[in-house]
Design a protein around this motif. Structure first.
Motif, PDB file in Angstrom:
ATOM      1  N   UNK A  98     -74.469-132.557 -11.465  1.00 31.54           N
ATOM      2  CA  UNK A  98     -75.637-132.814 -10.613  1.00 31.54           C
ATOM      3  C   UNK A  98     -76.528-133.768 -11.400  1.00 31.54           C
ATOM      4  N   UNK A 117     -82.735-142.047  -8.289  1.00 35.00           N
ATOM      5  CA  UNK A 117     -83.956-142.416  -7.555  1.00 35.00           C
ATOM      6  C   UNK A 117     -83.887-141.923  -6.107  1.00 35.00           C
ATOM      7  N   UNK A 133     -84.384-137.842  -6.641  1.00 31.67           N
ATOM      8  CA  UNK A 133     -83.482-136.949  -5.923  1.00 31.67           C
ATOM      9  C   UNK A 133     -82.315-136.668  -6.872  1.00 31.67           C
ATOM     10  N   UNK A 134     -81.220-136.185  -6.347  1.00 30.52           N
ATOM     11  CA  UNK A 134     -80.034-136.006  -7.179  1.00 30.52           C
ATOM     12  C   UNK A 134     -78.800-136.300  -6.346  1.00 30.52           C
ATOM     13  N   UNK A 135     -77.697-136.507  -7.022  1.00 27.09           N
ATOM     14  CA  UNK A 135     -76.421-136.592  -6.323  1.00 27.09           C
ATOM     15  C   UNK A 135     -75.408-135.785  -7.121  1.00 27.09           C
ATOM     16  N   UNK A 136     -74.362-135.344  -6.441  1.00 23.20           N
ATOM     17  CA  UNK A 136     -73.277-134.660  -7.131  1.00 23.20           C
ATOM     18  C   UNK A 136     -72.169-135.665  -7.404  1.00 23.20           C
ATOM     19  N   UNK A 137     -71.783-135.785  -8.679  1.00 28.84           N
ATOM     20  CA  UNK A 137     -70.633-136.609  -9.051  1.00 28.84           C
ATOM     21  C   UNK A 137     -69.498-135.658  -9.383  1.00 28.84           C
ATOM     22  N   UNK A 138     -68.371-135.831  -8.704  1.00 24.99           N
ATOM     23  CA  UNK A 138     -67.284-134.863  -8.837  1.00 24.99           C
ATOM     24  C   UNK A 138     -66.021-135.556  -9.329  1.00 24.99           C
ATOM     25  N   UNK A 159     -74.616-137.865  -1.035  1.00 25.15           N
ATOM     26  CA  UNK A 159     -74.906-136.576  -1.677  1.00 25.15           C
ATOM     27  C   UNK A 159     -73.797-136.211  -2.657  1.00 25.15           C
ATOM     28  N   UNK A 194     -70.158-137.632  -4.412  1.00 27.68           N
ATOM     29  CA  UNK A 194     -69.220-138.734  -4.618  1.00 27.68           C
ATOM     30  C   UNK A 194     -68.061-138.222  -5.473  1.00 27.68           C
TER      31      UNK A 194
END
Lengths: 415, 415
Positions: free
Chosen positions: A109, A113, A402-407, B360, B362
């Motif tokens: 997580x 921006x 904000x955040x993003x999930x990198x998987x 959200x 990736x």
């Protein structure tokens, strides 16, 4: 309106560049912008003088004129603000959480921006540079809609900021100003959901209400503070007087100033006379309920409306209660979820108040005036959020992310 | 509308009770509610049969009828969902941060409920119990507005939930249903900012758009997913086929299903025929650009509109690109910021994609179908957020909370 769409597209193009900047690149641009503001203060002051002239001609009141006015010193302060933002840590890219799943997926997580931030504010040209600094440091493009009374000042400031970006090889469109002061344009701006990720209104209750009611863009509500100091039966009377005096009068027109006093009946007789004597030194007008007026004979009667009013003035409403529960119920009924204070030496009562009062910041034995990004150690702030979504209380840099999930996988599919 | 105001007041009264409940009290009520649903399934199934009859009479399509239909097994699953929520950890009261200031103020950032949550959803009666469970576990009161086609089912389920709350000595008004199915009532609900802290729409694009456009309450947007799989020049072809097949066809009508394929031209000739052969086994219709159709001769031409469409069907649009940059630009132009995937063995390309695609979730080398609260290990979810404010991606329990600052002082005032 075509121009507005253009601004939106520009901001979206800029955001992809901004999100990739290194901390050093961002700090260099912020410091350059600060220096440019000082170096080019003549053109900013000239533009500001046009706004002031218009203001005087239109009968703008002295308080507003003062907020509009720039001086060499004030520009130096604004520039210093940008240098300070440059010195704050960069939170973009921070791995907020890392976890692995039984199927081998590795999930990060990561703080990112928000993208494009819209700021709608009143005639305070200092906000123009502040908002740019906070948004830029967090990798956001910003579109500004300032009060029309400050339009010349804002145009001049934004031009200087853009020139500084230019020389640092950054996109000028990282900061853009809506120059058209027509209200229809503002209304259109609030619907630009395709381009703008978040809208933050900064200003009085009317401005904020209008944005909340008309925007289709997610809004962070800031600002209005109908803040209370509750003096419990177990309060230290001298401390209570000192805190109330500070919360009410240290700065009168700010959202974290105290507007209403709640007093436990058991301490009323000891506290109210001392309080009244101290607040009299600042000519604070007192408006109290029946029980208050039994003690303070010259106190004006408080109406229902008083309890719901953010005076931003030398006026204090007073309510007497028979218990901390009654105090909490009164506060939760009338407050704006901003900052609330209890003065008490009783730990259980304090915990109850902390838990049950619904506000961004709840204080035990300290002035409500501490609700502020600098006082919290966040550095500069974009405002005080009074809503519960996303951010609550002072909003510094992290609250503009904000955040993003990198998987990461190796071929996982869902069964 | 008077009734609606009543619901709002009830919810606000309930929220102050709910925020004080212990974890044990909440879990007991959730388990009791689950047991009640099973024990009283006869009355729920009878109510559901009325809805199904109305649906059939009104020509509701088989897919919607199936989503509306409850069975003994489905009720058991709904009950099991509540038991699972009961077993999840309780995050309310968690101290998220603690810091002390030079002046001695001790500041705790503490996780608290949002307060009152509104959920607007379509004719899926399982959402009624799910939403209650998630909101209740996080100490929130919830007001539900379900699809009118499921009104009898929802009334029956909510009555059972409320009776379970009753027996546990909890406020029945922790969960309330808007029974009036008039559209004007829904419109009014979206303006009840005084009582409702957050509004979460669950359903199709039309419902979500309507809520975003009309609500004055802060909204968390959920749902629509125009998700892409990008097969890079350095992809493992077999893995790419397997991931695309899973993302497209494992479950067709869900928001994290793949709708569009992006292929690097350098791998086109090797990848597309294998992909087409595999997807043919599920009768997936392919709609490609010129370059795709040079290889897949019977592929239908893709229009601009195709690239912007969430099919939720056995259809896949295909776009060929000459670089990962072009792939990223295409995805950022057409996606809904939900879930995106790259298949590549190249670490640099993967990192670039992870950083620059705006979504959200990736994925590198894994199916987009993993965007889901359970798959992330969060447990049950209220939806997948596609906005950047507050929560992004799968929204579990923590995403239904806010925070407050509790500040302990010993007489501090601001200088």
């Amino acid at each position: 309106m075509a121009e507005l769409t253009e601004l939106g597209k520009n901001a979206c193009a800029a955001k992809y560049i901004l999100q990739k900047l290194t901390t050093e690149e961002k700090n260099k641009a912020l410091d350059t912008a600060a220096n440019y503001l000082c170096d080019r203060q003549a053109e900013i002051l000239a533009a500001n003088e046009s706004d002031l002239e218009n203001g005087r001609r239109n009968g703008m009141n002295p308080g507003l004129l003062d907020r509009l006015k720039l001086t060499s010193d004030r520009i130096a302060q604004i520039a210093e603000g940008l240098h300070q933002i440059s010195e704050l840590p960069d939170c973009i890219g921070e791995v907020m959480e890392h976890f692995e799943r039984p199927n081998g997926l590795k999930i990060d997580k990561v703080r990112v921006p928000l993208g494009v931030i819209g700021i709608i504010y009143e005639a305070r040209p200092n906000v123009t540079a502040d908002a740019f600094g906070l948004c830029f440091k967090t990798g956001n493009a910003v579109i500004l809609k300032g009060g029309s009374d400050a339009i010349h000042s804002n145009i001049a400031i934004v031009r200087v900021l853009q020139d500084a970006l230019d020389v640092c090889k950054m996109p000028r469109t990282a900061v853009q100003l809506i120059e058209d002061t027509d209200r229809a344009v503002t209304a259109q701006f609030m619907k630009m959901k395709e381009y703008v990720d978040v809208l933050i209104p900064r200003g009085g209750a009317g401005l904020i209400r209008s944005v909340v009611e008309n925007s289709t863009i997610p809004v962070i509500e800031t600002g209005t503070g109908n803040c209370h100091v509750y003096v419990d039966r177990d309060a230290d009377v001298d401390m209570a007087v000192k805190i109330l005096m500070n919360a009410k009068t240290q700065r009168i027109g700010v959202c974290n100033a105290c507007e209403s006093l709640v007093v436990h009946r058991a301490i009323r007789d000891r506290f109210l006379p001392k309080m009244a004597e101290t607040l009299k030194t600042k000519n604070v007008e007192l408006r109290g309920d029946e029980s208050t007026r039994e003690i303070l004979l010259d106190c004006i009667p408080a109406t229902e409306e008083d309890y719901g009013t953010e005076y931003l003035d030398y006026i204090l409403s007073i309510k007497t209660v028979d218990s901390v529960d009654e105090a909490i119920a009164h506060i939760n009924r009338y407050n704006t979820k901003h900052s609330e204070c209890i003065v008490t030496e009783n730990v259980q009562t304090a915990e109850k108040f902390l838990n049950e009062v619904d506000a961004a910041c709840v204080y035990v034995n300290a002035s409500t005036r501490f609700t502020d990004g600098f006082e919290f150690g966040f550095g500069a702030e974009i405002g005080i959020s009074t809503q519960k979504l996303h951010a609550r209380g002072p909003m510094g840099l992290k609250e503009l992310t904000s955040y993003k999930y990198k998987i990461h996988g190796n071929g996982q599919i869902r069964g």
